[in-house]
Design an enzyme around this catalytic site. Structure first.
Site, mmCIF file in Angstrom:
data_model
loop_
_atom_site.group_PDB
_atom_site.id
_atom_site.type_symbol
_atom_site.label_atom_id
_atom_site.label_comp_id
_atom_site.label_asym_id
_atom_site.label_seq_id
_atom_site.Cartn_x
_atom_site.Cartn_y
_atom_site.Cartn_z
ATOM 1 N N ARG A 69 1.026 -1.192 0.139
ATOM 2 C CA ARG A 69 0.077 0.099 -0.009
ATOM 3 C C ARG A 69 0.678 1.167 -0.007
ATOM 4 O O ARG A 69 0.572 2.249 -0.421
ATOM 5 C CB ARG A 69 -0.922 0.021 1.350
ATOM 6 C CG ARG A 69 -1.719 1.209 1.331
ATOM 7 C CD ARG A 69 -3.016 0.891 2.332
ATOM 8 N NE ARG A 69 -2.701 0.098 3.274
ATOM 9 C CZ ARG A 69 -2.346 0.376 4.598
ATOM 10 N NH1 ARG A 69 -1.681 1.417 4.691
ATOM 11 N NH2 ARG A 69 -2.150 -0.667 5.497
ATOM 12 N N TYR A 121 -16.152 18.573 -13.257
ATOM 13 C CA TYR A 121 -16.633 17.250 -13.318
ATOM 14 C C TYR A 121 -17.585 16.807 -12.533
ATOM 15 O O TYR A 121 -17.281 16.994 -11.148
ATOM 16 C CB TYR A 121 -15.406 16.263 -13.544
ATOM 17 C CG TYR A 121 -15.662 14.822 -13.272
ATOM 18 C CD1 TYR A 121 -16.409 14.156 -14.224
ATOM 19 C CD2 TYR A 121 -15.315 13.952 -12.347
ATOM 20 C CE1 TYR A 121 -16.914 13.061 -14.053
ATOM 21 C CE2 TYR A 121 -15.641 12.745 -12.112
ATOM 22 C CZ TYR A 121 -16.220 12.042 -13.124
ATOM 23 O OH TYR A 121 -16.843 10.872 -13.071
ATOM 24 N N ASP A 194 -6.932 19.760 -13.026
ATOM 25 C CA ASP A 194 -7.309 18.484 -13.373
ATOM 26 C C ASP A 194 -7.186 18.695 -14.993
ATOM 27 O O ASP A 194 -7.855 19.433 -15.639
ATOM 28 C CB ASP A 194 -8.749 18.327 -13.034
ATOM 29 C CG ASP A 194 -9.350 16.864 -13.495
ATOM 30 O OD1 ASP A 194 -8.596 16.229 -14.368
ATOM 31 O OD2 ASP A 194 -10.220 16.277 -12.986
ATOM 32 N N LYS A 219 -8.562 7.737 -18.540
ATOM 33 C CA LYS A 219 -8.790 8.229 -19.773
ATOM 34 C C LYS A 219 -7.736 8.101 -20.714
ATOM 35 O O LYS A 219 -7.241 7.026 -20.743
ATOM 36 C CB LYS A 219 -9.351 9.561 -19.838
ATOM 37 C CG LYS A 219 -10.654 10.199 -18.602
ATOM 38 C CD LYS A 219 -11.605 9.097 -18.832
ATOM 39 C CE LYS A 219 -12.697 9.285 -17.822
ATOM 40 N NZ LYS A 219 -12.627 9.428 -16.570
HETATM 41 C C1 LIG Z 1 -12.110 15.524 -15.824
HETATM 42 C C2 LIG Z 1 -12.128 14.390 -14.932
HETATM 43 N N1 LIG Z 1 -11.709 14.511 -13.758
HETATM 44 C C3 LIG Z 1 -11.617 13.176 -12.964
HETATM 45 C C4 LIG Z 1 -12.468 12.112 -13.329
HETATM 46 C C5 LIG Z 1 -12.469 10.905 -12.266
HETATM 47 O O1 LIG Z 1 -11.756 9.895 -12.576
HETATM 48 P P1 LIG Z 1 -12.266 8.565 -12.439
HETATM 49 O O2 LIG Z 1 -13.410 8.020 -13.091
HETATM 50 O O3 LIG Z 1 -10.800 7.970 -12.938
HETATM 51 O O4 LIG Z 1 -12.107 8.532 -10.831
HETATM 52 C C6 LIG Z 1 -13.118 11.932 -14.670
HETATM 53 C C7 LIG Z 1 -13.933 10.980 -14.891
HETATM 54 O O5 LIG Z 1 -14.765 10.952 -15.914
HETATM 55 C C8 LIG Z 1 -13.082 13.275 -15.395
HETATM 56 O O6 LIG Z 1 -13.640 13.153 -16.501
#
Ligand SMILES: Cc1ncc(COP(=O)(O)O)c(C=O)c1O
Length: 405
Positions: A69, A121, A194, A219
């Site tokens: 971990r 998001y 992000d 992604k």
């Molecule tokens: C812009 C953005 N940030 C964060 C996330 C969260 O990522 P995860 O689905 O890997 O937890 C997403 C998921 O779609 C996203 O589109």
């Protein structure tokens, strides 16, 4: 055999990485943090499938690792290459993008205020509103960060973190990373960007003043729709140590197998992003010319409202395009999506395959209809995530589905 010490291991990796420190993006993507295994000579980083590590004495692990971990060599290789590509010194992974959000948010304390971009998001907003607020007593506000005066006036005495995404989902609104970073520095506020929609190939927030860049690796970095993971990078040692402490204390560790998949994916990141950037721009230009389509949202179109801001800080637009079916409603969106033959009718983005969805019916269904329509997420809005198929096949697919309306 003489014992290979902890220092030997660290020196071996450091000496290897020094050779790559000033090399280009692709050379680092392929080699950084990934020396051939010194024992067996394997060219690929081994998948260290182990939950624990042998120790020579109490609290004296053979190398730097004691428990899975806290650390793992396959994960360490991935975290190094991600840090290098982001232009950072320290990298950290978590079991999902939201896992990273949690690790970052837990550097704050009860009573702190988070200032976020207004169309953040949905999952991040849900975490701030439904977990960070009631459970940890952190408040958050959501503002249009194209208005820098509004950003300044929204900062409170207890504002400790600004959270930005650019471009946003699904309307590809873009914000000036550098200008916002200057405001954050003035007020000594942690600034997080992000960068999921762009990746470090198209945009480098750390170089534009962010303290932390975070990605849903799920992604583009993973890129093949087979891994759920998050990653962050920073240049601040103290901050990194706090984030790492949070990560192993909270527990969203990444598996060595997933780390290996992502190491492999990152080696082709630039090739994938180039193809996706070019496919998406070609498709956005085609959509603009179609008489069946209204507004097209894509940050590399000179007609896009935020084109200048995006162009200043990014080198490509990646794969997400949103567009409005002319005179369309929810039924037209549904019919369009069901008529597609190559685009897969699914949420998410960033894989080699192209996906399509209707935000009002799917990803943004939880946003009240009135608010959705006010900000432009109408029922006839379709979001496509362009992949790596041939652009002409994707255009023919969209053309066929529009003709079916
Ligand atoms: C812009 C953005 N940030 C964060 C996330 C969260 O990522 P995860 O689905 O890997 O937890 C997403 C998921 O779609 C996203 O589109």
């Amino acid at each position: 055999m003489d014992k290979v010490t902890k220092e030997d291991r660290i020196n071996h990796i450091q000496t290897y990485n020094e050779k790559y420190d000033n090399k280009g993006f692709n050379t680092r993507a392929i080699h950084y943090g990934q020396p051939p295994d010194p024992f067996y000579g394997s060219v690929n980083t081994p998948i260290h499938m182990t939950s624990t590590f042998a120790q020579t004495d109490a609290a004296d692990p053979i190398y730097s690792f004691d428990y899975g971990r806290v650390g793992n060599p396959t994960r360490e290789a991935l975290e190094s290459v991600i840090a290098s590509l982001e232009g950072g010194k320290y990298g950290l992974t978590a079991g999902s993008g939201l896992g990273c959000t949690m690790v970052i948010t837990h550097t704050l304390k009860s009573g702190d205020h988070i200032l976020c971009v207004d169309d953040i998001y949905g999952g991040t907003g849900r975490y701030f509103r439904k977990i960070a607020a009631p459970v940890y007593g952190m408040e958050s506000d959501y503002v249009d960060m194209t208005d820098l005066d509004l950003v300044k006036s929204s900062i409170k005495e207890n504002t400790k973190m600004v959270w930005l995404e650019t471009p946003t989902n699904p309307l590809l609104k873009c914000f000036d990373i550098q200008a916002i970073s200057e405001i954050c520095k003035e007020h000594d506020i942690l600034f997080v960007v992000d960068n999921t929609f762009m990746t470090c190939y198209n945009q480098k927030p750390l170089e534009l003043g962010a303290d932390i860049v975070v990605n849903s690796v799920t992604k583009y970095l993973g890129g093949h729709s087979d891994v759920v993971m998050g990653a962050l990078a920073t240049n601040d040692k103290e901050l990194y140590e706090r984030l790492h402490f949070n990560a192993y204390s909270i527990g969203p560790a990444t598996s060595p197998m997933d780390c290996y998949f992502v190491l492999r994916s990152i080696k082709t990141l630039s090739v994938r992003m180039e193809k996706i950037n070019s496919n998406a721009l070609t498709i956005a230009e085609y959509l603009q010319k179609s008489d069946k389509v209204g507004e097209v949202y894509y940050p590399m179109l000179p007609t896009h409202k935020y084109y200048e801001t995006h162009k200043k800080q990014a080198t490509g637009g990646a794969g997400v395009i949103s567009f409005v079916i002319k005179d369309g409603d929810a039924e037209s969106s549904r019919k369009f999506l069901k008529s597609l033959k190559i685009f897969i009718f699914a949420e998410s983005l960033g894989g080699v395959e192209s996906l399509a969805e209707c935000p009002a019916l799917m990803t943004h269904a939880s946003v009240p209809k009135e608010h959705r329509e006010k900000i432009g997420i109408v029922d006839g809005l379709v979001r496509i995530a362009v992949g790596m198929e041939d652009a002409e096949d994707l255009i023919a697919d969209i053309d066929g589905a529009l003709a079916a309306l």
